[in-house]
Enzyme design. Sequence first.
Site: not given
Lengths: 203, 203
Positions: A11-12
């Site tokens: 998700a980063s």
Amino acid sequence: MPTLDFWYDFASTYSYLSAMRIGRAAAACGVTVRYRPFLLGPIFAAQGWTTSPFNLLPAKGAHMWRDMERLCARARLPFRRPDPFPQNSVLAARLALVGLDEGWGERFTETVFAAEFGRGLDISSRETLGGLLRPLGLDPEDTIERALARSNKERLRIQTARAQETGIFGAPSFVTEGGELFWGDDRLDQALEWAVAELQSRR
Amino acid sequence: MPTLDFWYDFASTYSYLSAMRIGRAAAACGVTVRYRPFLLGPIFAAQGWTTSPFNLLPAKGAHMWRDMERLCARARLPFRRPDPFPQNSVLAARLALVGLDEGWGERFTETVFAAEFGRGLDISSRETLGGLLRPLGLDPEDTIERALARSNKERLRIQTARAQETGIFGAPSFVTEGGELFWGDDRLDQALEWAVAELQSRR
């Protein structure tokens, strides 16, 4: 040969930048990279955060999105802002763990990041992930089933706990064999240098 | 000539790195730097924080101190961890505002950062700051009195409000004439490049 642990959460945003260049950058200085997918969610939750700090702090979030646009343009990488952000990255991380055992985890990691941040696809969806597994010669249903096995779920929990014990609080993070922790894509080159120098000084 | 606004808080560790190199780096690419001291405290307070995020989040803090050690070693800068951290930077910022009007603000800024992070001095103290003013040919008592004038206190409040309106949430930050915001010492070179390119594209 020096090694470097590459800790990332799918998700980063800044992990995208690292994932797309760490293979070549590490090869150029003779470092072996160990891919360590983990989940930031439980680490953020332990700090009382219910979502990404980029959502909790609007000014910080606004800068991050503009920074990503600028950095991707410099790196000649496409960039799309995924909706929603952050994406639920649990299934992708579970799949990556299976893949890293079987030799396709590194390519899968790159493929997922490119789909999410280069094409804006929803990486929480089985359809998206299945579509990324097929070109790797894998059967989507069978592979996702293995990713969802209880023992594999437990592995991701253990890996995330290990990240937290290592002092990791964000992604991407890089850890040398000697335990030096570097946080952020902008520390990747320094981390690689450190990994090389560490081994040389031990000889 | 391209210009770049350099927003800094004297309590900010990473601002030390920028303050010690921005003069030379900007001169090398023909950029004029406008020094913009401000206070992070009110901006943090507006987010509900009572102190630095490096104190609120121990893992993030531990990384920052080690990162500073490594970065200062690379830059051949001395590094001492000030106690307490963060230092109260209000008087130093008020003095810098006076100095920037009178032509000694840039040198004073560098001197304060070097005292705080290079020598571990307490920059909240009048004695420390007085000792830094004297070598600049200034009378400490008179200068501090002018810094404490109501109108100068108000200027710092206005400058801090302007930082917040500009979207600044941390220090150092760099803003080009076109309004591009870059956060962090690791974005300084990119910010300088942007300032140059922005002016060229307008010609």
